[in-house]
Design an enzyme around this catalytic site. Sequence first.
Site, PDB file in Angstrom:
ATOM      1  N   PHE A 120      36.560  36.686  34.189  1.00 57.84           N
ATOM      2  CA  PHE A 120      37.706  37.592  35.000  1.00 57.84           C
ATOM      3  C   PHE A 120      38.109  38.967  34.913  1.00 57.84           C
ATOM      4  O   PHE A 120      38.520  39.244  34.275  1.00 57.84           O
ATOM      5  CB  PHE A 120      38.642  36.609  35.773  1.00 57.84           C
ATOM      6  N   PRO A 125      42.292  50.092  31.900  1.00 57.87           N
ATOM      7  CA  PRO A 125      43.070  50.766  30.748  1.00 57.87           C
ATOM      8  C   PRO A 125      44.848  51.231  31.516  1.00 57.87           C
ATOM      9  O   PRO A 125      45.360  51.024  31.210  1.00 57.87           O
ATOM     10  CB  PRO A 125      42.370  51.911  30.313  1.00 57.87           C
ATOM     11  N   GLU A 367      48.535  37.815  32.723  1.00 62.65           N
ATOM     12  CA  GLU A 367      48.178  37.365  33.889  1.00 62.65           C
ATOM     13  C   GLU A 367      49.493  37.952  34.666  1.00 62.65           C
ATOM     14  O   GLU A 367      50.274  37.149  35.199  1.00 62.65           O
ATOM     15  CB  GLU A 367      48.426  35.864  34.301  1.00 62.65           C
TER      16      GLU A 367
END
Length: 383
Positions: A120, A125, A367
């Site tokens: 995923f 950056p 996440e």
Amino acid sequence: MTTAFTLDRKQRAWCAELRALAADTLRPLADEGAPGRVNRPLVAALGRHGLLSRVAPADGPVSAMDLCLLRESLAQECTEAETALALQGLGAHPLLRWGTARQRARWLPEIAAGRVVTAFALSEPDAGSDAAALRLRADPDPDPAPDPGGVGGWRLTGEKCWISNAPEADLYTVFARTGPAPGSSGITAFLVPADRPGLGGSPLEMLSPHPVGTLVFDGVPVGPEDVVGEVGGGFAVALGTLDLFRPSVGAFAVGMARAALRAAVDHAGEREAFGGPLKNLQAVSHQLAEMATRTEAAALLVLAAAASYDAGEPGVARRSAMAKLFATETAQYVVDAAVQIHGARALRRGHLLEHLYREVRAPRIYEGATEVQRAIIAKELYR
């Protein structure tokens, strides 16, 4: 009637089977793998035992409850197996939910069998928790081969960073900017096989032992057949995927907390100090009680979020954020307390708690970091 606060007999038996499988079959495969690298024999074993078909089913949606039970159970015995399964599910879910019939038929059987490793690819950056700030460009191809509908393709240019399974995955779900609009508008999701020309990358050495790396896109060609969902609808694909997986990150954390708590209870019962076992010291016994209470509370919050998701209830984003926030923060506390109870022996390389101490830190960031989860919860309160 089964509620979010109890598991029925069948669910409990399945969790016991998963823990036994992880300890007896998956743990040896994990031990043979190289830290920071994709363990393909382990992924293949997850497919062979039917676990990947739970996160990448060919004929239906993923059950959030099943996903959470899988991740918690595996994490108690083998965090590497848990992470390998979760990364397959995370990379495959946009395809499963928003992909075309042709895309699903091409890739899902291979992913479920453990023959194709997925990733995923959202973070960059300068776009981690602020995913809407991503800069990977999808520029119109100056010399496209139009599809029958007359729609041309794009060239991907830019970089992704902190991508789990990169650069060793076989298939990436990549989020890129196809429109000039800032923020979440104009982002599109693409399926990008690893053999596309112009795609490169390198591994990163991280505190946690699972594979993480960078991806570099130097004019990587993608076409309309690679779009997942709608052009310009990629941010909704990303958020929809994270709403499902955030409670299961909490389940991963609960599994680690349970393993650390179990180790601390065993050690406190066996270790002699100050004229008796450690468990007889009030400071230790009260610490164990606090660890157990927080772990149970985190588990219940995760189960409630999963049940809410599966029932299609409103407030999924809030519940998912709460589950991830509380469970990951709790796991950090429980593992740290378990290390303290064990003393220096827990810091030796190879000790279960040394391993968990390295594993437990990352889920508070990926996440959506803890601070982002609090922002989501606060925003949902005023919705």
